[in-house]
Design a protein around this motif. Structure first.
Motif, PDB file in Angstrom:
ATOM      1  N   ARG A  53      -0.219  11.031   2.514  1.00  0.00           N
ATOM      2  CA  ARG A  53      -1.285  11.577   1.675  1.00  0.00           C
ATOM      3  C   ARG A  53      -2.417  10.560   1.528  1.00  0.00           C
ATOM      4  NH1 ARG A  53      -1.683  12.036  -3.942  1.00  0.00           N
ATOM      5  NH2 ARG A  53       0.321  11.104  -4.366  1.00  0.00           N
ATOM      6  N   TYR A  54      -2.049   9.289   1.523  1.00  0.00           N
ATOM      7  CA  TYR A  54      -3.035   8.222   1.346  1.00  0.00           C
ATOM      8  C   TYR A  54      -3.808   7.890   2.612  1.00  0.00           C
ATOM      9  CZ  TYR A  54      -2.665   6.749  -3.455  1.00  0.00           C
ATOM     10  OH  TYR A  54      -2.791   6.689  -4.806  1.00  0.00           O
ATOM     11  N   ALA A  55      -3.384   8.454   3.718  1.00  0.00           N
ATOM     12  CA  ALA A  55      -4.150   8.231   4.935  1.00  0.00           C
ATOM     13  C   ALA A  55      -5.494   8.942   4.830  1.00  0.00           C
ATOM     14  CB  ALA A  55      -3.380   8.718   6.152  1.00  0.00           C
ATOM     15  N   GLN A  56      -5.580   9.992   4.001  1.00  0.00           N
ATOM     16  CA  GLN A  56      -6.824  10.717   3.738  1.00  0.00           C
ATOM     17  C   GLN A  56      -7.501  11.202   5.009  1.00  0.00           C
ATOM     18  OE1 GLN A  56      -8.394   7.487   1.062  1.00  0.00           O
ATOM     19  NE2 GLN A  56      -9.122   9.277  -0.037  1.00  0.00           N
ATOM     20  N   THR A  57      -6.693  11.654   5.934  1.00  0.00           N
ATOM     21  CA  THR A  57      -7.254  12.220   7.157  1.00  0.00           C
ATOM     22  C   THR A  57      -6.275  13.266   7.654  1.00  0.00           C
ATOM     23  OG1 THR A  57      -7.621  11.777   9.493  1.00  0.00           O
ATOM     24  CG2 THR A  57      -6.286  10.194   8.325  1.00  0.00           C
ATOM     25  N   SER A  58      -6.782  14.255   8.354  1.00  0.00           N
ATOM     26  CA  SER A  58      -5.887  15.299   8.827  1.00  0.00           C
ATOM     27  C   SER A  58      -5.246  14.916  10.156  1.00  0.00           C
ATOM     28  CB  SER A  58      -6.638  16.626   8.955  1.00  0.00           C
ATOM     29  OG  SER A  58      -7.752  16.441   9.788  1.00  0.00           O
ATOM     30  N   ASP A  59      -5.850  13.970  10.846  1.00  0.00           N
ATOM     31  CA  ASP A  59      -5.253  13.515  12.107  1.00  0.00           C
ATOM     32  C   ASP A  59      -4.829  12.063  11.978  1.00  0.00           C
ATOM     33  OD1 ASP A  59      -5.411  15.777  13.924  1.00  0.00           O
ATOM     34  OD2 ASP A  59      -7.572  15.631  13.556  1.00  0.00           O
ATOM     35  N   LEU A  60      -3.550  11.868  11.816  1.00  0.00           N
ATOM     36  CA  LEU A  60      -3.054  10.530  11.549  1.00  0.00           C
ATOM     37  C   LEU A  60      -2.903   9.766  12.858  1.00  0.00           C
ATOM     38  CD1 LEU A  60      -0.515  11.839   8.976  1.00  0.00           C
ATOM     39  CD2 LEU A  60      -2.481  10.417   8.445  1.00  0.00           C
ATOM     40  N   SER A  61      -3.554   8.644  12.909  1.00  0.00           N
ATOM     41  CA  SER A  61      -3.573   7.860  14.144  1.00  0.00           C
ATOM     42  C   SER A  61      -2.706   6.617  13.997  1.00  0.00           C
ATOM     43  CB  SER A  61      -5.013   7.424  14.434  1.00  0.00           C
ATOM     44  OG  SER A  61      -5.422   6.522  13.417  1.00  0.00           O
ATOM     45  N   ALA A  62      -2.552   5.914  15.105  1.00  0.00           N
ATOM     46  CA  ALA A  62      -1.817   4.647  15.066  1.00  0.00           C
ATOM     47  C   ALA A  62      -2.509   3.663  14.128  1.00  0.00           C
ATOM     48  CB  ALA A  62      -1.735   4.069  16.474  1.00  0.00           C
ATOM     49  N   ALA A  63      -3.853   3.738  14.074  1.00  0.00           N
ATOM     50  CA  ALA A  63      -4.592   2.836  13.179  1.00  0.00           C
ATOM     51  C   ALA A  63      -4.257   3.143  11.714  1.00  0.00           C
ATOM     52  CB  ALA A  63      -6.093   2.981  13.420  1.00  0.00           C
ATOM     53  N   ASP A  64      -4.082   4.435  11.383  1.00  0.00           N
ATOM     54  CA  ASP A  64      -3.696   4.805  10.015  1.00  0.00           C
ATOM     55  C   ASP A  64      -2.324   4.231   9.672  1.00  0.00           C
ATOM     56  OD1 ASP A  64      -5.982   6.405   9.601  1.00  0.00           O
ATOM     57  OD2 ASP A  64      -5.040   8.050  10.693  1.00  0.00           O
ATOM     58  N   VAL A  65      -1.412   4.343  10.616  1.00  0.00           N
ATOM     59  CA  VAL A  65      -0.066   3.811  10.396  1.00  0.00           C
ATOM     60  C   VAL A  65      -0.146   2.311  10.129  1.00  0.00           C
ATOM     61  CG1 VAL A  65       2.188   3.389  11.456  1.00  0.00           C
ATOM     62  CG2 VAL A  65       1.060   5.600  11.775  1.00  0.00           C
ATOM     63  N   ASP A  66      -0.920   1.618  10.949  1.00  0.00           N
ATOM     64  CA  ASP A  66      -1.054   0.165  10.779  1.00  0.00           C
ATOM     65  C   ASP A  66      -1.669  -0.180   9.427  1.00  0.00           C
ATOM     66  OD1 ASP A  66       0.017  -0.158  13.241  1.00  0.00           O
ATOM     67  OD2 ASP A  66      -1.866  -0.602  14.278  1.00  0.00           O
ATOM     68  N   ALA A  67      -2.718   0.550   9.053  1.00  0.00           N
ATOM     69  CA  ALA A  67      -3.419   0.239   7.805  1.00  0.00           C
ATOM     70  C   ALA A  67      -2.513   0.482   6.597  1.00  0.00           C
ATOM     71  CB  ALA A  67      -4.676   1.095   7.698  1.00  0.00           C
ATOM     72  N   LEU A  68      -1.802   1.591   6.617  1.00  0.00           N
ATOM     73  CA  LEU A  68      -0.903   1.905   5.497  1.00  0.00           C
ATOM     74  C   LEU A  68       0.234   0.901   5.417  1.00  0.00           C
ATOM     75  CD1 LEU A  68      -0.763   5.778   5.838  1.00  0.00           C
ATOM     76  CD2 LEU A  68      -1.682   4.501   3.887  1.00  0.00           C
ATOM     77  N   THR A  69       0.787   0.562   6.575  1.00  0.00           N
ATOM     78  CA  THR A  69       1.887  -0.395   6.597  1.00  0.00           C
ATOM     79  C   THR A  69       1.422  -1.744   6.073  1.00  0.00           C
ATOM     80  OG1 THR A  69       2.809   0.768   8.495  1.00  0.00           O
ATOM     81  CG2 THR A  69       3.636  -1.440   8.077  1.00  0.00           C
ATOM     82  N   GLU A  70       0.250  -2.154   6.509  1.00  0.00           N
ATOM     83  CA  GLU A  70      -0.304  -3.428   6.055  1.00  0.00           C
ATOM     84  C   GLU A  70      -0.492  -3.424   4.528  1.00  0.00           C
ATOM     85  OE1 GLU A  70      -0.706  -6.049   7.941  1.00  0.00           O
ATOM     86  OE2 GLU A  70      -1.468  -7.253   6.269  1.00  0.00           O
ATOM     87  N   ALA A  71      -0.971  -2.306   3.995  1.00  0.00           N
ATOM     88  CA  ALA A  71      -1.191  -2.203   2.544  1.00  0.00           C
ATOM     89  C   ALA A  71       0.136  -2.341   1.794  1.00  0.00           C
ATOM     90  CB  ALA A  71      -1.858  -0.869   2.213  1.00  0.00           C
TER      91      ALA A  71
END
Ligand SMILES: [Zn+2]
Length: 495
Positions: free
Chosen positions: A269-287
């Protein structure tokens, strides 16, 4: 004293046993998997006395019991007891408190058989600890009592950790800032002062942790997290809503993190995008890594919701557990009461992307694991399709399926949850001096994680319950469900 009460209430059908030996056991020739190390220790004699692991020694050719009752551990494996880090326990009080005219008058037997069935279902699966993530006030009072009854040995069951759910009024967040905030109360706080008061009141009432829910505004959320931390209460819950004038933003939430996040899809939900990319995964994991939060992925929960969405019915429970779906639960899992099978659920925007959400949660969980984020096993039982106990075994398989080794799965299911909910009470590993919450397995779980379900028996707080005894008790309790079923059927027929 504890042993006596325990024997009369729980093992009433058991043959008489000397009270002197009831809390004193020697498991002989067992393979110990301590779990806090890569090591495995074959051929050990493990002494359990007064609720703790008293000693672990190389197996003697002729073990000397010295007053203990011997359990033959040869060919068996001893691991830490499992913890379900996310359940919702349906106490009788909570069921009565639901707005349902039938349930309000349902005559539960006075011997608490409904609650005993829940507790024994956990033990049947090796679950010696369970964290309840909040319910209604009536249910909470009963649950705190149930926790204390188990702790005092009056009922056999897992150690319970009871969470206090704190949420703001949904409309406050949804409509702000155009509408005036509703009057703030500690039960539905919209001010930091009431948020902090809610946490202090929960601490006073003896809750084990706080579950912040998602409709808290920014400053109230912060006050709750800060106050809980000051009082040394863990927080595990839903991430706050984003994107309104009084809501938190992503940076703010991770600057004031909860101890643990209750679902991997919370992060999606916090990715705030409908198309979750590898960059989203990295950013969320880093957070999450920077915030030093843990995560309870609850993959089996999302998988089960997706299955219902696809197949229009609640999935079957694992083989051997069918009789434990009591009549009340069967009723709740069917339409019209199962909300995951309702037209309203399906009509929500974005539901066609639900199957993809499960795939994303798996990818994200794998990334979190690779960055050594402490993961715990949680299930959301008693959600439709997810039984107490059985669902924990399913979640262990889910974590193994994303790449975690059996040892890592065992750690997630034991040590990590102990660290989250009872950090000051020891590591929970199979080590001398630790509280004896243990599972004795018939086969090696490191060779095949499915073997974690092959249970010979459990120790809860140092008391031994062989699986034969647990199954016999459960069969006896299931027989009483016939009464419940006829009452429900009669009531439904009248309406
Ligand atoms: Zn939940």
């Amino acid at each position: 004293m504890l042993a006596t009460v325990f024997l009369t209430t729980v093992l009433a059908a058991a043959p008489a046993r000397s009270p002197a030996t009831a809390d004193d056991w020697l498991i002989t020739g067992v393979t110990v998997i301590p779990t806090d190390t890569e090591e495995v220790w074959p051929q050990r004699d493990v002494r359990i006395r007064d609720g703790r692991i008293a000693s672990i020694e190389a197996a003697a050719p002729k073990p000397r019991a010295r007053g203990a009752t011997i359990i033959d551990g040869r060919g068996k494996f001893l691991v830490p007891g499992f913890v379900d880090a996310h359940v919702h326990i349906a106490t009788e009080a909570a069921i009565h408190a639901r707005r349902d005219p039938v349930l309000a008058t349902l005559p539960f037997p006075e011997d608490r058989s409904y609650e005993r069935q829940i507790l024994l279902s956990f033990l049947k699966a090796g679950v010696t600890g369970a964290a309840n993530l909040g319910g209604n006030a009536a249910g909470d009072a009963a649950l705190l009592q149930l926790r204390d009854d188990v702790a005092a040995g009056r009922l056999a069951g897992p150690q319970l950790f009871v969470g206090k759910r704190i949420d703001g009024p949904r409309d406050h967040v949804a409509d702000a800032p155009d509408t005036p905030a509703p009057a703030s109360t500690p039960e539905a706080p919209t001010t930091p002062a009431d948020g902090a008061a809610a946490v202090r009141e929960a601490a006073r009432r003896g809750y084990d942790f706080i579950k912040p829910y998602q409709f808290l505004d920014r400053e109230t959320y912060r006050a709750i997290v800060d106050t809980a931390q000051a009082l040394r209460l863990p927080t595990t819950g839903h991430l706050p809503e984003l994107d309104c004038a009084i809501c938190a933003d992503r940076a703010f939430v991770f600057a004031h993190p909860m101890t643990n996040i209750a679902h991997a899809e919370e992060l999606a939900r916090y990715a705030q995008t409908s198309d979750l990319s590898a960059a989203d995964v990295d950013a969320l994991t880093e957070a999450v890594v920077r915030a030093r939060s843990g995560v309870t992925p609850t993959l089996i929960t999302l998988k089960t919701i997706v299955l219902q969405y696809r197949e229009h019915q609640a999935p079957a429970v694992p083989a051997g557990w069918e009789t434990l779906v009591d009549p009340l639960t069967q009723r709740d899992w069917q339409p019209p009461r199962n909300r995951y099978l309702s037209a309203e659920f399906r009509a929500q925007p974005g539901m066609e992307r639900l199957p993809a959400a499960y795939d994303f949660a798996r990818v994200l969980t794998r990334a979190l694991w690779k960055r050594a984020v402490p993961l715990t096993t949680g299930t959301d039982a008693l959600m439709p399709g997810l039984l107490y106990g059985a669902s924990l075994q399913q979640e262990m398989r889910e974590l193994h399926a994303i790449g975690m080794s059996p040892l890592e799965v065992l750690r997630a299911a034991s040590l990590n949850a102990r660290r989250l909910f009872a950090a000051s009470a020891g590591s929970g590993a199979v080590r001398r001096g630790q509280r004896a919450d243990l599972v004795l397995l018939d086969a090696d779980p490191l060779a095949d994680i499915d073997n974690a379900a092959r249970i010979a028996g459990v120790f809860v707080a140092g008391r031994w319950l062989p699986i034969t005894r647990i199954d016999a008790e459960l069969a006896d309790l299931a027989a009483r469900n016939a009464t419940l079923e006829s009452v429900l059927r009669a009531a439904d027929a009248v309406r």
